[in-house]
Scaffold this motif. Structure first.
Motif, PDB file in Angstrom:
ATOM      1  N   GLN A 199       3.296  -1.964  10.101  1.00  0.00           N
ATOM      2  CA  GLN A 199       4.421  -2.095   9.174  1.00  0.00           C
ATOM      3  C   GLN A 199       4.972  -0.734   8.760  1.00  0.00           C
ATOM      4  O   GLN A 199       6.186  -0.541   8.692  1.00  0.00           O
ATOM      5  CB  GLN A 199       4.010  -2.920   7.945  1.00  0.00           C
ATOM      6  N   ALA A 200       4.087   0.220   8.495  1.00  0.00           N
ATOM      7  CA  ALA A 200       4.533   1.560   8.082  1.00  0.00           C
ATOM      8  C   ALA A 200       5.270   2.268   9.223  1.00  0.00           C
ATOM      9  O   ALA A 200       6.276   2.948   8.989  1.00  0.00           O
ATOM     10  CB  ALA A 200       3.341   2.383   7.607  1.00  0.00           C
ATOM     11  N   LEU A 201       4.785   2.126  10.447  1.00  0.00           N
ATOM     12  CA  LEU A 201       5.479   2.725  11.585  1.00  0.00           C
ATOM     13  C   LEU A 201       6.828   2.050  11.813  1.00  0.00           C
ATOM     14  O   LEU A 201       7.822   2.708  12.114  1.00  0.00           O
ATOM     15  CB  LEU A 201       4.616   2.640  12.844  1.00  0.00           C
ATOM     16  N   ALA A 202       6.879   0.736  11.654  1.00  0.00           N
ATOM     17  CA  ALA A 202       8.133   0.001  11.841  1.00  0.00           C
ATOM     18  C   ALA A 202       9.184   0.427  10.821  1.00  0.00           C
ATOM     19  O   ALA A 202      10.385   0.421  11.126  1.00  0.00           O
ATOM     20  CB  ALA A 202       7.890  -1.502  11.760  1.00  0.00           C
ATOM     21  N   ASP A 203       8.761   0.819   9.638  1.00  0.00           N
ATOM     22  CA  ASP A 203       9.715   1.262   8.613  1.00  0.00           C
ATOM     23  C   ASP A 203      10.565   2.435   9.095  1.00  0.00           C
ATOM     24  O   ASP A 203      11.702   2.606   8.650  1.00  0.00           O
ATOM     25  CB  ASP A 203       8.992   1.629   7.320  1.00  0.00           C
ATOM     26  N   ALA A 204      10.043   3.232  10.025  1.00  0.00           N
ATOM     27  CA  ALA A 204      10.811   4.360  10.570  1.00  0.00           C
ATOM     28  C   ALA A 204      11.996   3.878  11.404  1.00  0.00           C
ATOM     29  O   ALA A 204      12.921   4.654  11.659  1.00  0.00           O
ATOM     30  CB  ALA A 204       9.908   5.258  11.404  1.00  0.00           C
ATOM     31  N   GLY A 205      12.003   2.622  11.808  1.00  0.00           N
ATOM     32  CA  GLY A 205      13.099   2.050  12.580  1.00  0.00           C
ATOM     33  C   GLY A 205      13.994   1.144  11.768  1.00  0.00           C
ATOM     34  O   GLY A 205      14.725   0.326  12.323  1.00  0.00           O
ATOM     35  N   ARG A 206      13.927   1.276  10.453  1.00  0.00           N
ATOM     36  CA  ARG A 206      14.755   0.451   9.552  1.00  0.00           C
ATOM     37  C   ARG A 206      15.649   1.341   8.686  1.00  0.00           C
ATOM     38  O   ARG A 206      15.308   2.481   8.408  1.00  0.00           O
ATOM     39  CB  ARG A 206      13.873  -0.370   8.618  1.00  0.00           C
ATOM     40  N   ALA A 208      -1.180  -2.780   8.303  1.00  0.00           N
ATOM     41  CA  ALA A 208      -0.510  -1.799   7.435  1.00  0.00           C
ATOM     42  C   ALA A 208       0.105  -0.674   8.259  1.00  0.00           C
ATOM     43  O   ALA A 208       1.217  -0.212   7.972  1.00  0.00           O
ATOM     44  CB  ALA A 208      -1.498  -1.242   6.411  1.00  0.00           C
ATOM     45  N   VAL A 209      -0.596  -0.234   9.284  1.00  0.00           N
ATOM     46  CA  VAL A 209      -0.080   0.831  10.148  1.00  0.00           C
ATOM     47  C   VAL A 209       1.166   0.362  10.894  1.00  0.00           C
ATOM     48  O   VAL A 209       2.177   1.068  10.944  1.00  0.00           O
ATOM     49  CB  VAL A 209      -1.177   1.310  11.130  1.00  0.00           C
ATOM     50  N   MET A 257       0.850  -1.167   0.000  1.00  0.00           N
ATOM     51  CA  MET A 257       0.000   0.000   0.000  1.00  0.00           C
ATOM     52  C   MET A 257       0.901   1.237   0.000  1.00  0.00           C
ATOM     53  O   MET A 257       1.797   1.356   0.822  1.00  0.00           O
ATOM     54  CB  MET A 257      -0.869  -0.029   1.263  1.00  0.00           C
ATOM     55  N   SER A 258       0.681   2.148  -0.933  1.00  0.00           N
ATOM     56  CA  SER A 258       1.498   3.360  -1.005  1.00  0.00           C
ATOM     57  C   SER A 258       1.096   4.333   0.101  1.00  0.00           C
ATOM     58  O   SER A 258       0.031   4.212   0.706  1.00  0.00           O
ATOM     59  CB  SER A 258       1.332   4.029  -2.372  1.00  0.00           C
ATOM     60  N   ASP A 259       1.950   5.325   0.347  1.00  0.00           N
ATOM     61  CA  ASP A 259       1.663   6.310   1.391  1.00  0.00           C
ATOM     62  C   ASP A 259       0.337   7.027   1.167  1.00  0.00           C
ATOM     63  O   ASP A 259      -0.451   7.148   2.112  1.00  0.00           O
ATOM     64  CB  ASP A 259       2.791   7.317   1.504  1.00  0.00           C
ATOM     65  N   PRO A 260       0.042   7.520  -0.065  1.00  0.00           N
ATOM     66  CA  PRO A 260      -1.266   8.172  -0.262  1.00  0.00           C
ATOM     67  C   PRO A 260      -2.439   7.211  -0.061  1.00  0.00           C
ATOM     68  O   PRO A 260      -3.465   7.598   0.487  1.00  0.00           O
ATOM     69  CB  PRO A 260      -1.212   8.675  -1.705  1.00  0.00           C
ATOM     70  N   GLU A 261      -2.273   5.959  -0.482  1.00  0.00           N
ATOM     71  CA  GLU A 261      -3.337   4.969  -0.273  1.00  0.00           C
ATOM     72  C   GLU A 261      -3.556   4.718   1.214  1.00  0.00           C
ATOM     73  O   GLU A 261      -4.696   4.647   1.678  1.00  0.00           O
ATOM     74  CB  GLU A 261      -2.989   3.643  -0.955  1.00  0.00           C
ATOM     75  N   LEU A 262      -2.460   4.600   1.957  1.00  0.00           N
ATOM     76  CA  LEU A 262      -2.567   4.372   3.388  1.00  0.00           C
ATOM     77  C   LEU A 262      -3.215   5.575   4.065  1.00  0.00           C
ATOM     78  O   LEU A 262      -4.099   5.418   4.903  1.00  0.00           O
ATOM     79  CB  LEU A 262      -1.199   4.083   4.005  1.00  0.00           C
ATOM     80  N   ALA A 263      -2.809   6.772   3.703  1.00  0.00           N
ATOM     81  CA  ALA A 263      -3.383   7.978   4.300  1.00  0.00           C
ATOM     82  C   ALA A 263      -4.880   8.064   4.035  1.00  0.00           C
ATOM     83  O   ALA A 263      -5.667   8.401   4.920  1.00  0.00           O
ATOM     84  CB  ALA A 263      -2.671   9.225   3.791  1.00  0.00           C
ATOM     85  N   THR A 264      -5.304   7.735   2.816  1.00  0.00           N
ATOM     86  CA  THR A 264      -6.729   7.745   2.478  1.00  0.00           C
ATOM     87  C   THR A 264      -7.479   6.725   3.321  1.00  0.00           C
ATOM     88  O   THR A 264      -8.551   7.013   3.866  1.00  0.00           O
ATOM     89  CB  THR A 264      -6.933   7.452   0.980  1.00  0.00           C
ATOM     90  N   ALA A 285      -9.677  -2.118  14.983  1.00  0.00           N
ATOM     91  CA  ALA A 285     -10.566  -3.271  14.784  1.00  0.00           C
ATOM     92  C   ALA A 285     -10.441  -3.869  13.389  1.00  0.00           C
ATOM     93  O   ALA A 285     -10.935  -4.972  13.145  1.00  0.00           O
ATOM     94  CB  ALA A 285     -12.016  -2.865  15.040  1.00  0.00           C
ATOM     95  N   ASP A 286      -9.768  -3.178  12.487  1.00  0.00           N
ATOM     96  CA  ASP A 286      -9.602  -3.645  11.107  1.00  0.00           C
ATOM     97  C   ASP A 286      -8.226  -4.294  10.968  1.00  0.00           C
ATOM     98  O   ASP A 286      -7.201  -3.596  10.969  1.00  0.00           O
ATOM     99  CB  ASP A 286      -9.745  -2.460  10.140  1.00  0.00           C
ATOM    100  N   HIS A 287      -8.182  -5.624  10.866  1.00  0.00           N
ATOM    101  CA  HIS A 287      -6.910  -6.345  10.843  1.00  0.00           C
ATOM    102  C   HIS A 287      -5.974  -5.831   9.762  1.00  0.00           C
ATOM    103  O   HIS A 287      -4.793  -5.565  10.010  1.00  0.00           O
ATOM    104  CB  HIS A 287      -7.137  -7.854  10.674  1.00  0.00           C
ATOM    105  N   ASP A 288      -6.469  -5.693   8.541  1.00  0.00           N
ATOM    106  CA  ASP A 288      -5.603  -5.255   7.440  1.00  0.00           C
ATOM    107  C   ASP A 288      -5.103  -3.832   7.644  1.00  0.00           C
ATOM    108  O   ASP A 288      -3.931  -3.528   7.392  1.00  0.00           O
ATOM    109  CB  ASP A 288      -6.333  -5.376   6.101  1.00  0.00           C
ATOM    110  N   GLY A 289      -5.974  -2.950   8.109  1.00  0.00           N
ATOM    111  CA  GLY A 289      -5.578  -1.568   8.363  1.00  0.00           C
ATOM    112  C   GLY A 289      -4.554  -1.473   9.481  1.00  0.00           C
ATOM    113  O   GLY A 289      -3.544  -0.766   9.366  1.00  0.00           O
TER     114      GLY A 289
END
Length: 184
Positions: free
Chosen positions: A45-52, A42-43, A1-8, A35-39
């Motif tokens: 994983q995206a937050l973890a990317d800041a620590g990589r 995604a969050v 999921m791209s950043d704009p897709e995730l933000a939307t 409550a949304d497993h996929d959402g």
């Protein structure tokens, strides 16, 4: 999921609650997202990317999350990075010797604490929270990490309230915000 897709997607799953916890404040309710497993996945994983690093390798030893919603996000981020999780709590909630820092909130004042031995000298830390507003919580947490001898190398938040000075308070600290909210 791209950043704009995730933000939307995040924008659609985070509800505004006007007048909570006090008149004039618009609370950002993240429970539909959680409550949304996929959402939620995604969050995390995206937050973890800041620590990589650019090659995807973890560059932090600990992930610090602030009470209370920061706990919900930071603990799975720590697992995703293979790092330890450290809670930063409100005053009086930790059972052993602590470092404490007082700070200003968007709508009040508070004190945060960390166990004195929670972070070893020299450890690299990613700070994770739900919302960056005035930057007071982030600044206080950086002070607590420094008091332990650690170094905050980056911060990642679910939402940044861009109409408040939080980013300015972060200074030159690398900061990742998955959703930027421009208006109250």
């Amino acid at each position: 999921m791209s950043d704009p897709e995730l933000a939307t997607r995040l924008g659609a799953m985070i509800r505004d609650v006007p007048g909570y916890p006090q008149p004039g404040v618009v609370f950002k309710d993240i429970t539909p997202l959680l409550a949304d497993h996929d959402g939620f996945t995604a969050v995390v994983q995206a937050l973890a990317d800041a620590g990589r690093d650019d090659a995807g390798r973890p560059v932090v030893d600990k992930v610090v999350g602030m009470e209370a919603r920061g706990f919900i996000l930071a603990a799975p981020v720590a697992l995703a990075l293979g790092a330890g999780f450290v809670p930063v709590r409100k005053a009086g909630k930790l059972p052993r010797e602590t470092h404490a820092v007082g700070y200003a909130l968007e709508y009040g004042e508070a004190t945060l604490e960390i166990h004195q031995d929670a972070i070893a000298p020299g450890e690299r830390v990613l700070v994770v929270d739900d919302v960056l507003a005035t930057g007071g919580t982030l600044a206080a947490t950086r002070q607590l990490v420094a008091a332990c001898g650690g170094t905050v190398v980056a911060a990642a938040v679910l939402m940044e309230l861009a109409f408040l000075p939080g980013r300015e308070a972060a200074g030159d600290l690398p900061l990742t915000a998955l959703l930027v909210v421009d208006g109250a």
